[in-house]
Enzyme design. Structure first.
Site, PDB file in Angstrom:
ATOM      1  N   LYS A 104     -28.371   0.850 -16.321  1.00 25.40           N
ATOM      2  CA  LYS A 104     -27.446   1.923 -16.735  1.00 25.40           C
ATOM      3  C   LYS A 104     -26.572   2.251 -15.552  1.00 25.40           C
ATOM      4  O   LYS A 104     -27.071   2.481 -14.435  1.00 25.40           O
ATOM      5  CB  LYS A 104     -28.262   3.167 -17.149  1.00 25.40           C
ATOM      6  CG  LYS A 104     -27.375   4.290 -17.658  1.00 25.40           C
ATOM      7  CD  LYS A 104     -27.024   4.124 -19.115  1.00 25.40           C
ATOM      8  CE  LYS A 104     -25.842   4.957 -19.569  1.00 25.40           C
ATOM      9  NZ  LYS A 104     -24.509   4.349 -19.292  1.00 25.40           N
ATOM     10  N   GLN A 125     -27.397   3.765  -7.871  1.00 26.53           N
ATOM     11  CA  GLN A 125     -27.703   4.130  -9.259  1.00 26.53           C
ATOM     12  C   GLN A 125     -29.194   4.008  -9.559  1.00 26.53           C
ATOM     13  O   GLN A 125     -29.736   4.784 -10.367  1.00 26.53           O
ATOM     14  CB  GLN A 125     -26.881   3.228 -10.198  1.00 26.53           C
ATOM     15  CG  GLN A 125     -26.680   3.788 -11.588  1.00 26.53           C
ATOM     16  CD  GLN A 125     -25.531   4.789 -11.680  1.00 26.53           C
ATOM     17  OE1 GLN A 125     -24.458   4.549 -11.138  1.00 26.53           O
ATOM     18  NE2 GLN A 125     -25.741   5.885 -12.374  1.00 26.53           N
ATOM     19  N   LYS A 128     -30.680   7.306  -8.229  1.00 27.06           N
ATOM     20  CA  LYS A 128     -30.111   8.428  -8.993  1.00 27.06           C
ATOM     21  C   LYS A 128     -30.768   8.491 -10.374  1.00 27.06           C
ATOM     22  O   LYS A 128     -31.233   9.543 -10.814  1.00 27.06           O
ATOM     23  CB  LYS A 128     -28.603   8.216  -9.140  1.00 27.06           C
ATOM     24  CG  LYS A 128     -27.882   9.299  -9.885  1.00 27.06           C
ATOM     25  CD  LYS A 128     -26.479   8.896 -10.315  1.00 27.06           C
ATOM     26  CE  LYS A 128     -25.637   8.378  -9.177  1.00 27.06           C
ATOM     27  NZ  LYS A 128     -24.202   8.249  -9.553  1.00 27.06           N
ATOM     28  N   LYS A 140     -24.314  -1.528 -12.222  1.00 19.80           N
ATOM     29  CA  LYS A 140     -22.907  -1.100 -12.046  1.00 19.80           C
ATOM     30  C   LYS A 140     -22.012  -2.299 -12.270  1.00 19.80           C
ATOM     31  O   LYS A 140     -22.440  -3.437 -12.094  1.00 19.80           O
ATOM     32  CB  LYS A 140     -22.692  -0.571 -10.619  1.00 19.80           C
ATOM     33  CG  LYS A 140     -21.473   0.304 -10.470  1.00 19.80           C
ATOM     34  CD  LYS A 140     -21.783   1.737 -10.860  1.00 19.80           C
ATOM     35  CE  LYS A 140     -20.554   2.603 -10.878  1.00 19.80           C
ATOM     36  NZ  LYS A 140     -20.920   4.026 -11.010  1.00 19.80           N
ATOM     37  N   GLY A 179     -18.244   4.947 -17.867  1.00 22.20           N
ATOM     38  CA  GLY A 179     -17.045   5.030 -17.037  1.00 22.20           C
ATOM     39  C   GLY A 179     -17.355   5.263 -15.574  1.00 22.20           C
ATOM     40  O   GLY A 179     -18.480   5.540 -15.178  1.00 22.20           O
ATOM     41  N   ASP A 180     -16.326   5.132 -14.776  1.00 20.87           N
ATOM     42  CA  ASP A 180     -16.341   5.490 -13.350  1.00 20.87           C
ATOM     43  C   ASP A 180     -14.858   5.550 -12.973  1.00 20.87           C
ATOM     44  O   ASP A 180     -14.006   5.754 -13.857  1.00 20.87           O
ATOM     45  CB  ASP A 180     -17.110   4.448 -12.527  1.00 20.87           C
ATOM     46  CG  ASP A 180     -17.441   4.927 -11.110  1.00 20.87           C
ATOM     47  OD1 ASP A 180     -18.438   5.651 -10.933  1.00 20.87           O
ATOM     48  OD2 ASP A 180     -16.675   4.607 -10.161  1.00 20.87           O
ATOM     49  N   THR A 223     -20.619  15.303 -15.266  1.00 23.50           N
ATOM     50  CA  THR A 223     -20.792  15.031 -13.837  1.00 23.50           C
ATOM     51  C   THR A 223     -20.321  16.227 -13.008  1.00 23.50           C
ATOM     52  O   THR A 223     -21.030  16.686 -12.098  1.00 23.50           O
ATOM     53  CB  THR A 223     -20.032  13.757 -13.424  1.00 23.50           C
ATOM     54  OG1 THR A 223     -20.347  12.713 -14.342  1.00 23.50           O
ATOM     55  CG2 THR A 223     -20.398  13.340 -12.018  1.00 23.50           C
ATOM     56  N   ASN A 254     -11.782  12.817 -13.416  1.00 27.70           N
ATOM     57  CA  ASN A 254     -12.776  13.409 -14.315  1.00 27.70           C
ATOM     58  C   ASN A 254     -13.736  14.350 -13.584  1.00 27.70           C
ATOM     59  O   ASN A 254     -13.957  15.485 -14.008  1.00 27.70           O
ATOM     60  CB  ASN A 254     -13.551  12.277 -15.011  1.00 27.70           C
ATOM     61  CG  ASN A 254     -14.728  12.809 -15.801  1.00 27.70           C
ATOM     62  OD1 ASN A 254     -15.796  13.060 -15.254  1.00 27.70           O
ATOM     63  ND2 ASN A 254     -14.538  13.029 -17.088  1.00 27.70           N
ATOM     64  N   SER A 397     -25.314  10.673 -20.158  1.00 28.73           N
ATOM     65  CA  SER A 397     -25.170   9.362 -20.810  1.00 28.73           C
ATOM     66  C   SER A 397     -26.475   8.970 -21.495  1.00 28.73           C
ATOM     67  O   SER A 397     -26.482   8.425 -22.599  1.00 28.73           O
ATOM     68  CB  SER A 397     -24.829   8.279 -19.776  1.00 28.73           C
ATOM     69  OG  SER A 397     -23.444   8.235 -19.524  1.00 28.73           O
TER      70      SER A 397
HETATM   71  P1  NDP Z   1     -11.306   9.104 -11.844  1.00 34.06           P
HETATM   72  O1  NDP Z   1     -10.709   7.759 -11.917  1.00 34.06           O
HETATM   73  O2  NDP Z   1     -11.235   9.996 -13.031  1.00 34.06           O
HETATM   74  O3  NDP Z   1     -10.700   9.908 -10.613  1.00 34.06           O
HETATM   75  C1  NDP Z   1     -10.797   9.425  -9.322  1.00 34.06           C
HETATM   76  C2  NDP Z   1     -10.016  10.346  -8.397  1.00 34.06           C
HETATM   77  O4  NDP Z   1     -10.249   9.963  -7.046  1.00 34.06           O
HETATM   78  C3  NDP Z   1      -8.520  10.263  -8.611  1.00 34.06           C
HETATM   79  O5  NDP Z   1      -7.965  11.517  -8.336  1.00 34.06           O
HETATM   80  C4  NDP Z   1      -8.069   9.229  -7.588  1.00 34.06           C
HETATM   81  O6  NDP Z   1      -6.724   9.381  -7.171  1.00 34.06           O
HETATM   82  C5  NDP Z   1      -9.013   9.528  -6.446  1.00 34.06           C
HETATM   83  N1  NDP Z   1      -9.270   8.285  -5.686  1.00 34.06           N
HETATM   84  C6  NDP Z   1      -9.831   7.146  -6.159  1.00 34.06           C
HETATM   85  N2  NDP Z   1      -9.898   6.208  -5.208  1.00 34.06           N
HETATM   86  C7  NDP Z   1      -9.362   6.765  -4.124  1.00 34.06           C
HETATM   87  C8  NDP Z   1      -9.149   6.299  -2.817  1.00 34.06           C
HETATM   88  N3  NDP Z   1      -9.493   5.045  -2.432  1.00 34.06           N
HETATM   89  N4  NDP Z   1      -8.566   7.155  -1.932  1.00 34.06           N
HETATM   90  C9  NDP Z   1      -8.239   8.432  -2.313  1.00 34.06           C
HETATM   91  N5  NDP Z   1      -8.420   8.914  -3.558  1.00 34.06           N
HETATM   92  C10 NDP Z   1      -8.971   8.096  -4.433  1.00 34.06           C
HETATM   93  O7  NDP Z   1     -12.826   8.873 -11.407  1.00 34.06           O
HETATM   94  P2  NDP Z   1     -14.060   9.876 -11.511  1.00 34.06           P
HETATM   95  O8  NDP Z   1     -13.609  11.281 -11.359  1.00 34.06           O
HETATM   96  O9  NDP Z   1     -14.843   9.490 -12.695  1.00 34.06           O
HETATM   97  O10 NDP Z   1     -14.908   9.433 -10.236  1.00 34.06           O
HETATM   98  C11 NDP Z   1     -14.796  10.100  -8.980  1.00 34.06           C
HETATM   99  C12 NDP Z   1     -16.049   9.827  -8.169  1.00 34.06           C
HETATM  100  O11 NDP Z   1     -17.197  10.318  -8.891  1.00 34.06           O
HETATM  101  C13 NDP Z   1     -16.353   8.355  -7.881  1.00 34.06           C
HETATM  102  O12 NDP Z   1     -16.979   8.250  -6.624  1.00 34.06           O
HETATM  103  C14 NDP Z   1     -17.361   7.996  -8.968  1.00 34.06           C
HETATM  104  O13 NDP Z   1     -18.164   6.896  -8.599  1.00 34.06           O
HETATM  105  C15 NDP Z   1     -18.163   9.282  -9.021  1.00 34.06           C
HETATM  106  N6  NDP Z   1     -18.947   9.521 -10.228  1.00 34.06           N
HETATM  107  C16 NDP Z   1     -18.360   9.511 -11.461  1.00 34.06           C
HETATM  108  C17 NDP Z   1     -19.123   9.772 -12.575  1.00 34.06           C
HETATM  109  C18 NDP Z   1     -18.530   9.870 -13.938  1.00 34.06           C
HETATM  110  O14 NDP Z   1     -19.255  10.222 -14.869  1.00 34.06           O
HETATM  111  N7  NDP Z   1     -17.231   9.614 -14.124  1.00 34.06           N
HETATM  112  C19 NDP Z   1     -20.573   9.989 -12.487  1.00 34.06           C
HETATM  113  C20 NDP Z   1     -21.081  10.051 -11.122  1.00 34.06           C
HETATM  114  C21 NDP Z   1     -20.269   9.802 -10.063  1.00 34.06           C
HETATM  115  P3  NDP Z   1      -5.518   8.769  -8.051  1.00 34.06           P
HETATM  116  O15 NDP Z   1      -5.368   9.680  -9.210  1.00 34.06           O
HETATM  117  O16 NDP Z   1      -4.337   8.793  -7.137  1.00 34.06           O
HETATM  118  O17 NDP Z   1      -5.921   7.403  -8.425  1.00 34.06           O
HETATM  119  O1  2IT Z   2     -21.943   6.874 -10.875  1.00 39.23           O
HETATM  120  C1  2IT Z   2     -22.353   7.228 -12.000  1.00 39.23           C
HETATM  121  O2  2IT Z   2     -23.455   7.767 -12.153  1.00 39.23           O
HETATM  122  C2  2IT Z   2     -21.479   7.010 -13.154  1.00 39.23           C
HETATM  123  N1  2IT Z   2     -20.362   6.527 -12.984  1.00 39.23           N
HETATM  124  C3  2IT Z   2     -21.951   7.341 -14.538  1.00 39.23           C
HETATM  125  C4  2IT Z   2     -22.871   6.276 -15.055  1.00 39.23           C
HETATM  126  C5  2IT Z   2     -23.267   6.406 -16.498  1.00 39.23           C
HETATM  127  O3  2IT Z   2     -23.899   5.441 -16.974  1.00 39.23           O
HETATM  128  O4  2IT Z   2     -22.984   7.404 -17.153  1.00 39.23           O
END
Ligand code: NDP
Ligand code: 2IT
Length: 465
Positions: A104, A125, A128, A140, A179-180, A223, A254, A397
């Site tokens: 997952k 992961q 976690k 992943k 997603g991520d 998240t 997100n 999830s």
């Molecule tokens: P999104 O794609 O929705 O948003 C990512 C954000 O981070 C955007 O604002 C993006 O900027 C910025 N960003 C991405 N890469 C870079 C970089 N190299 N330098 C600077 N800014 C950057 O992703 P999420 O919000 O889903 O994910 C954010 C973090 O949370 C990640 O580390 C992800 O692994 C983690 N995460 C996500 C989960 C989920 O359920 N979605 C669960 C657990 C962890 P821009 O808009 O300019 O691209």
């Molecule tokens: O980093 C993370 O935990 C995620 N991007 C979410 C993973 C999931 O299966 O919901």
């Protein structure tokens, strides 16, 4: 950006010799995988006290088995743009560990995706998912595809080309992606539609689905909300709270948006957000509706914020070319890194402490460098490591998987109550485990050992595989 610390070849603790021998081996067998090495070192270097109290892990070669993915799939993704030009990207799915349940973990579409990035995320992961207490293994995937500036039709064709290979390797009881970064509701829709078409099965092989076709209420928010619930748990244990406090948030996707939303609901004042181009500081509090319009609806750079709020401060990313990021340089009580890995350096960590921050809750995966984490732990502040603080997403999830298996959909109150409960359980698990070793505030050590124990014991009980 700060590079990961050089590995120590040997340490004063004999139990860590086993750990560092494994890490040395990893560096030889997986060269040039800096992010993966950093994540492995973070977990393994915490395990000394646990390995001392329980010596059978070495006999079962648990550490060596944990750092080696059970399976890795690397594949070509060829797709056509709107002008008829064909492009090729690299696709990945790393199925790291299935001792606790089906693999997952999310999918990341971003140009800096490499095998190392996917392996670090998959490795994190495992622990976690173990911390959630739910039956999910660790995996992943993703691609070095840049969705920026692409039309919906191009995104759809890319997702279909990606799923053309991925569908062979996933399934509701096998491996369940989500997603991520760069993969949200739109991408999950295209991926799920093509999975169904290829397999003929309407099943929960992906999470983060739309609410009308198998999704769970509360997954989109989970998240960010969970990350704030985790901060609340840490602060309550110190007889403090978020209410009335200024907070720094990085990211504008997100996780950041729902962190900001929950902070407002709890009476806190989030004053920053950032994206890959720069940082906004709005001392009256970030305008959440505007942020959503710019980043979720229009997918534009954050500098657009100034068109509505010229009094806010905007710092382009290029103003911090070396050690640090503008988003961490403002006075506040709590900080929520929610963008990406290694976005918070030791220089940033020192600045946060100097500016009054006493609570860090990591929404992103591995956002703080190892040197920054050392600064937080040495200061004894409330530090919630990513694998604990952002586990609310994957936990919800898994609640989506439960709903899919039961052919049902739960009301939002039930999902949110479960999420709160799970985040409190994770906090309690981390602090109780850290307390066993005389360091109740070291939630990093507590998270690593608690996650490790659950996976390692399951591996041993299931025999050699
Ligand atoms: P999104 O794609 O929705 O948003 C990512 C954000 O981070 C955007 O604002 C993006 O900027 C910025 N960003 C991405 N890469 C870079 C970089 N190299 N330098 C600077 N800014 C950057 O992703 P999420 O919000 O889903 O994910 C954010 C973090 O949370 C990640 O580390 C992800 O692994 C983690 N995460 C996500 C989960 C989920 O359920 N979605 C669960 C657990 C962890 P821009 O808009 O300019 O691209
Ligand atoms: O980093 C993370 O935990 C995620 N991007 C979410 C993973 C999931 O299966 O919901």
């Amino acid at each position: 950006m700060e590079t990961p610390a050089e590995p120590r070849a040997h340490s004063a603790d004999p139990n860590l010799d086993y750990v560092y021998a494994t890490l040395d081996g990893l560096q030889r067998s997986s060269p040039a995988q800096a992010e993966f090495y950093q994540a492995a070192e973070d977990v393994l270097a915490s395990l000394g006290p646990e390995l001392e109290s329980d010596t059978h892990y070495a006999k079962h070669a648990i550490i060596e088995r944990l750092v080696e993915p059970e399976r890795q799939v690397f594949f070509r993704v060829a797709w056509m743009d709107d002008k008829g030009q064909v492009h090729v990207n690299k696709g990945y799915r790393v199925q790291f560990n299935s001792a606790l349940g089906p693999y997952k973990g999310g999918l990341r579409f971003h140009p800096n995706v490499t095998a190392s990035v996917i392996k670090f995320l998959g490795f994190e992961q495992i622990f976690k998912n173990a911390l959630t207490g739910l039956p999910i293994g660790g995996g992943k995937g993703g691609a070095n595809f840049n969705p920026k500036g692409r039309s919906d039709a191009e995104i759809m064709r890319f997702c279909q080309a990606f799923m053309a290979e991925l569908h062979r390797h996933i399934g509701a009881t096998v491996d369940v992606p989500a997603g991520d970064i760069g993969v949200g509701a739109r991408e999950i829709g295209y991926l799920f539609g093509y999975y169904r078409r290829l397999t003929g099965r309407y099943e929960g092989a992906l999470t983060g689905k739309g609410l009308a076709w198998g999704g769970s209420l509360g997954r989109v928010e989970a998240t960010g909300y969970g990350c704030v619930y985790f901060a609340e748990n840490m602060l309550n244990a110190r007889h403090e709270s978020l209410e009335g406090n200024t907070c720094l948030v990085s990211g504008a996707g997100n996780v950041a948006i729902h962190t900001i939303e929950k902070l407002y609901q709890l009476g806190a004042i989030p004053v920053t957000c950032s994206d890959s181009t720069g940082t906004i500081h709005d001392h009256r509090g970030v305008d959440l509706d505007l942020l959503r319009t710019i980043k979720e609806r229009d997918r534009l750079p954050l500098s657009r914020y100034l068109e509505t709020h010229p009094e806010a401060e905007y710092t382009p990313l290029s103003d911090y070319p070396t050690d640090g990021h503008a988003v961490w340089r403002y006075p506040a009580r709590a900080a929520f890194p929610c963008a990406t890995q290694n976005e918070l350096t030791s220089g940033d960590a020192e600045a946060l402490l100097a500016n009054g921050v006493t609570c860090i809750s990591e929404g992103a995966n591995m956002p703080s460098t190892r040197a920054a984490v050392e600064v937080f732990l040495d200061a004894g502040i409330a530090y919630g490591p990513a694998k604990a603080a952002n586990a609310g997403g994957v936990a919800t999830s898994q609640l989506e998987m439960q709903q899919n298996a039961g052919l049902t959909q739960w009301p939002i109150d039930k999902v949110d109550a479960r999420l709160r409960e799970i985040m409190t359980d994770i906090f309690n698990r981390c602090s109780a485990t850290a307390a066993e070793f005389g360091e109740p505030n070291n939630l990093s050590m507590g998270a690593n050992i608690a996650g490790f124990r659950r996976v390692a014991n399951a591996m041993i009980e299931q025999g050699l595989y």
